[in-house]
Structures are given as C-alpha cells and as structure tokens.
Design a protein around this motif. Sequence first.
Motif, PDB file in Angstrom:
ATOM      1  N   GLU A  55      47.875 -20.775  23.847  1.00  0.00           N
ATOM      2  CA  GLU A  55      46.757 -20.861  24.804  1.00  0.00           C
ATOM      3  C   GLU A  55      45.510 -20.182  24.230  1.00  0.00           C
ATOM      4  O   GLU A  55      44.406 -20.729  24.289  1.00  0.00           O
ATOM      5  CB  GLU A  55      47.134 -20.208  26.138  1.00  0.00           C
ATOM      6  CG  GLU A  55      48.280 -20.865  26.873  1.00  0.00           C
ATOM      7  CD  GLU A  55      47.930 -22.141  27.615  1.00  0.00           C
ATOM      8  OE1 GLU A  55      46.746 -22.558  27.618  1.00  0.00           O
ATOM      9  OE2 GLU A  55      48.857 -22.734  28.193  1.00  0.00           O
ATOM     10  N   TYR A  56      45.683 -18.983  23.685  1.00  0.00           N
ATOM     11  CA  TYR A  56      44.545 -18.271  23.083  1.00  0.00           C
ATOM     12  C   TYR A  56      43.989 -19.020  21.877  1.00  0.00           C
ATOM     13  O   TYR A  56      42.774 -19.091  21.688  1.00  0.00           O
ATOM     14  CB  TYR A  56      44.948 -16.848  22.677  1.00  0.00           C
ATOM     15  CG  TYR A  56      44.645 -15.819  23.733  1.00  0.00           C
ATOM     16  CD1 TYR A  56      43.371 -15.276  23.872  1.00  0.00           C
ATOM     17  CD2 TYR A  56      45.634 -15.383  24.599  1.00  0.00           C
ATOM     18  CE1 TYR A  56      43.087 -14.334  24.844  1.00  0.00           C
ATOM     19  CE2 TYR A  56      45.369 -14.440  25.577  1.00  0.00           C
ATOM     20  CZ  TYR A  56      44.096 -13.924  25.696  1.00  0.00           C
ATOM     21  OH  TYR A  56      43.809 -12.987  26.670  1.00  0.00           O
ATOM     22  N   GLU A  57      44.870 -19.588  21.052  1.00  0.00           N
ATOM     23  CA  GLU A  57      44.400 -20.324  19.872  1.00  0.00           C
ATOM     24  C   GLU A  57      43.577 -21.544  20.289  1.00  0.00           C
ATOM     25  O   GLU A  57      42.595 -21.887  19.632  1.00  0.00           O
ATOM     26  CB  GLU A  57      45.576 -20.728  18.987  1.00  0.00           C
ATOM     27  CG  GLU A  57      46.243 -19.565  18.286  1.00  0.00           C
ATOM     28  CD  GLU A  57      45.417 -18.938  17.169  1.00  0.00           C
ATOM     29  OE1 GLU A  57      44.324 -19.429  16.827  1.00  0.00           O
ATOM     30  OE2 GLU A  57      45.892 -17.911  16.625  1.00  0.00           O
ATOM     31  N   GLY A  58      43.970 -22.193  21.379  1.00  0.00           N
ATOM     32  CA  GLY A  58      43.177 -23.305  21.899  1.00  0.00           C
ATOM     33  C   GLY A  58      41.795 -22.852  22.327  1.00  0.00           C
ATOM     34  O   GLY A  58      40.787 -23.516  22.042  1.00  0.00           O
ATOM     35  N   LEU A  59      41.737 -21.720  23.006  1.00  0.00           N
ATOM     36  CA  LEU A  59      40.446 -21.167  23.425  1.00  0.00           C
ATOM     37  C   LEU A  59      39.580 -20.837  22.216  1.00  0.00           C
ATOM     38  O   LEU A  59      38.403 -21.201  22.163  1.00  0.00           O
ATOM     39  CB  LEU A  59      40.669 -19.916  24.285  1.00  0.00           C
ATOM     40  CG  LEU A  59      39.413 -19.156  24.707  1.00  0.00           C
ATOM     41  CD1 LEU A  59      38.498 -20.021  25.580  1.00  0.00           C
ATOM     42  CD2 LEU A  59      39.795 -17.863  25.423  1.00  0.00           C
ATOM     43  N   LEU A  60      40.158 -20.154  21.238  1.00  0.00           N
ATOM     44  CA  LEU A  60      39.395 -19.770  20.047  1.00  0.00           C
ATOM     45  C   LEU A  60      38.882 -20.993  19.290  1.00  0.00           C
ATOM     46  O   LEU A  60      37.712 -21.043  18.890  1.00  0.00           O
ATOM     47  CB  LEU A  60      40.248 -18.900  19.124  1.00  0.00           C
ATOM     48  CG  LEU A  60      40.594 -17.522  19.667  1.00  0.00           C
ATOM     49  CD1 LEU A  60      41.687 -16.878  18.828  1.00  0.00           C
ATOM     50  CD2 LEU A  60      39.368 -16.634  19.732  1.00  0.00           C
ATOM     51  N   MET A  61      39.739 -21.980  19.098  1.00  0.00           N
ATOM     52  CA  MET A  61      39.349 -23.198  18.403  1.00  0.00           C
ATOM     53  C   MET A  61      38.179 -23.877  19.123  1.00  0.00           C
ATOM     54  O   MET A  61      37.197 -24.294  18.500  1.00  0.00           O
ATOM     55  CB  MET A  61      40.551 -24.141  18.311  1.00  0.00           C
ATOM     56  CG  MET A  61      40.268 -25.461  17.650  1.00  0.00           C
ATOM     57  SD  MET A  61      41.758 -26.499  17.519  1.00  0.00           S
ATOM     58  CE  MET A  61      42.139 -26.799  19.255  1.00  0.00           C
ATOM     59  N   GLY A  62      38.283 -23.970  20.437  1.00  0.00           N
ATOM     60  CA  GLY A  62      37.223 -24.603  21.222  1.00  0.00           C
ATOM     61  C   GLY A  62      35.924 -23.816  21.199  1.00  0.00           C
ATOM     62  O   GLY A  62      34.839 -24.390  21.044  1.00  0.00           O
ATOM     63  N   LEU A  63      36.020 -22.504  21.351  1.00  0.00           N
ATOM     64  CA  LEU A  63      34.811 -21.676  21.335  1.00  0.00           C
ATOM     65  C   LEU A  63      34.096 -21.756  19.991  1.00  0.00           C
ATOM     66  O   LEU A  63      32.860 -21.847  19.938  1.00  0.00           O
ATOM     67  CB  LEU A  63      35.158 -20.219  21.649  1.00  0.00           C
ATOM     68  CG  LEU A  63      35.547 -19.915  23.088  1.00  0.00           C
ATOM     69  CD1 LEU A  63      36.029 -18.466  23.210  1.00  0.00           C
ATOM     70  CD2 LEU A  63      34.384 -20.184  24.040  1.00  0.00           C
ATOM     71  N   GLU A  64      34.859 -21.718  18.909  1.00  0.00           N
ATOM     72  CA  GLU A  64      34.234 -21.811  17.583  1.00  0.00           C
ATOM     73  C   GLU A  64      33.472 -23.117  17.435  1.00  0.00           C
ATOM     74  O   GLU A  64      32.359 -23.147  16.917  1.00  0.00           O
ATOM     75  CB  GLU A  64      35.296 -21.664  16.489  1.00  0.00           C
ATOM     76  CG  GLU A  64      35.820 -20.248  16.371  1.00  0.00           C
ATOM     77  CD  GLU A  64      37.074 -20.112  15.527  1.00  0.00           C
ATOM     78  OE1 GLU A  64      37.636 -21.166  15.093  1.00  0.00           O
ATOM     79  OE2 GLU A  64      37.502 -18.968  15.294  1.00  0.00           O
ATOM     80  N   ARG A  65      34.055 -24.202  17.932  1.00  0.00           N
ATOM     81  CA  ARG A  65      33.395 -25.513  17.828  1.00  0.00           C
ATOM     82  C   ARG A  65      32.178 -25.585  18.733  1.00  0.00           C
ATOM     83  O   ARG A  65      31.130 -26.113  18.332  1.00  0.00           O
ATOM     84  CB  ARG A  65      34.393 -26.618  18.170  1.00  0.00           C
ATOM     85  CG  ARG A  65      33.832 -27.986  17.981  1.00  0.00           C
ATOM     86  CD  ARG A  65      33.648 -28.315  16.509  1.00  0.00           C
ATOM     87  NE  ARG A  65      33.162 -29.673  16.386  1.00  0.00           N
ATOM     88  CZ  ARG A  65      32.182 -30.038  15.582  1.00  0.00           C
ATOM     89  NH1 ARG A  65      31.615 -29.159  14.778  1.00  0.00           N
ATOM     90  NH2 ARG A  65      31.791 -31.289  15.554  1.00  0.00           N
ATOM     91  N   VAL A  66      32.261 -25.078  19.949  1.00  0.00           N
ATOM     92  CA  VAL A  66      31.115 -25.068  20.866  1.00  0.00           C
ATOM     93  C   VAL A  66      29.938 -24.327  20.217  1.00  0.00           C
ATOM     94  O   VAL A  66      28.797 -24.795  20.247  1.00  0.00           O
ATOM     95  CB  VAL A  66      31.487 -24.421  22.222  1.00  0.00           C
ATOM     96  CG1 VAL A  66      30.248 -24.013  23.016  1.00  0.00           C
ATOM     97  CG2 VAL A  66      32.368 -25.356  23.034  1.00  0.00           C
ATOM     98  N   ILE A  67      30.212 -23.189  19.627  1.00  0.00           N
ATOM     99  CA  ILE A  67      29.159 -22.400  18.992  1.00  0.00           C
ATOM    100  C   ILE A  67      28.549 -23.169  17.816  1.00  0.00           C
ATOM    101  O   ILE A  67      27.330 -23.209  17.659  1.00  0.00           O
ATOM    102  CB  ILE A  67      29.703 -21.013  18.589  1.00  0.00           C
ATOM    103  CG1 ILE A  67      29.967 -20.187  19.853  1.00  0.00           C
ATOM    104  CG2 ILE A  67      28.733 -20.290  17.649  1.00  0.00           C
ATOM    105  CD1 ILE A  67      30.806 -18.946  19.641  1.00  0.00           C
ATOM    106  N   ARG A  68      29.386 -23.801  16.998  1.00  0.00           N
ATOM    107  CA  ARG A  68      28.866 -24.602  15.872  1.00  0.00           C
ATOM    108  C   ARG A  68      28.010 -25.771  16.362  1.00  0.00           C
ATOM    109  O   ARG A  68      27.049 -26.154  15.705  1.00  0.00           O
ATOM    110  CB  ARG A  68      30.003 -25.132  15.004  1.00  0.00           C
ATOM    111  CG  ARG A  68      30.552 -24.111  14.039  1.00  0.00           C
ATOM    112  CD  ARG A  68      31.396 -24.728  12.932  1.00  0.00           C
ATOM    113  NE  ARG A  68      32.460 -25.607  13.386  1.00  0.00           N
ATOM    114  CZ  ARG A  68      33.679 -25.204  13.756  1.00  0.00           C
ATOM    115  NH1 ARG A  68      33.994 -23.924  13.724  1.00  0.00           N
ATOM    116  NH2 ARG A  68      34.577 -26.082  14.142  1.00  0.00           N
ATOM    117  N   LEU A  69      28.371 -26.344  17.519  1.00  0.00           N
ATOM    118  CA  LEU A  69      27.611 -27.462  18.071  1.00  0.00           C
ATOM    119  C   LEU A  69      26.327 -27.009  18.768  1.00  0.00           C
ATOM    120  O   LEU A  69      25.515 -27.843  19.149  1.00  0.00           O
ATOM    121  CB  LEU A  69      28.480 -28.253  19.059  1.00  0.00           C
ATOM    122  CG  LEU A  69      29.625 -29.058  18.456  1.00  0.00           C
ATOM    123  CD1 LEU A  69      30.532 -29.607  19.562  1.00  0.00           C
ATOM    124  CD2 LEU A  69      29.093 -30.190  17.589  1.00  0.00           C
ATOM    125  N   GLY A  70      26.171 -25.707  18.974  1.00  0.00           N
ATOM    126  CA  GLY A  70      24.951 -25.191  19.597  1.00  0.00           C
ATOM    127  C   GLY A  70      25.018 -24.979  21.088  1.00  0.00           C
ATOM    128  O   GLY A  70      23.979 -24.800  21.735  1.00  0.00           O
TER     129      GLY A  70
END
Length: 142
Positions: A55-70
């Motif tokens: 669950e945490y890894e899913g959150l981290l993966m998503g947050l990293e991508r959101v930040i990269r997308l702006g």
Amino acid sequence: MPMTIPGGEWLLMVDGAARGNPGEAGCGAVIFDEGGKLLDELYRYLGHATNNVAEYEGLLMGLERVIRLGGKRLRVESDSQLLVRQINGLYRVKDEKLKRLHSRALGLLRQLKAYRIIHVAREYNRLADRLANRAIDSARRS
C-alpha cells in the motif's frame, strides 16, 4: 471515465496487493488531472512483501509521478484505513519498515501546495487494485 475533480485538485488513486501476507506483492496507482483526464496508470511488482508495505509503495510510486508531472494540489484515495490514518496522523507507525516508507511519503507530500488523503471503499478503488494485481500477474508470466 471523465469526471471533474473539485477544487482544482488532481486525483491519485493508490492500492497495494499481496498474495499471502507476506507474499508476492505489487502496487498500482492511477492519476487524473483536475478536469478528470487520465494522466497515467502505474504498476510495479514488489517481490515478497506485506500488504501494508505494498500500500505504501503504491502511494510513493504515485506521488513521485504526480510531482514529476507537475501536480500541486492533490486528493489521494486509498482503501487502506491503516495507510490513510497513519498519513493523517491518527495512528502511530510502529513497524520499522513502515516508518521509513511513511517518512518518505510525508516528504513527498510536503512538496505539494496542498493535499488530502481519504479512505474509500474497495469498490471505488478498482482501477488501482487492478493495476496492483497486474503487477503480480505480469511477474508470474515472466
């Protein structure tokens, strides 16, 4: 599946799956912009892990991508009460591995202008769940 996200927020839906607990695990995340446009679908095989770690890894993966997308304003939805309550400060994080993941997640969330993380019923998190399970299935086929 067009939808409008209130308040100019992007939507990040996250999930983790473990077959056995611990067992083979994967995580998934889906990102929509404020207009409801699908920006990305992500999944990753994690190997042997607990459901909470997934669950945490899913959150981290998503947050990293959101930040990269702006992305700057974000609503996160998860069907993990533990994850949501720990990120919101309602539950203490006792497990050492989860403490590290929790700390990383808070660091990423601090990079956003605004965020909220809410618990949703499993049936509202099917997209992310499907991706988390796809990660496990794709590793089994390789």
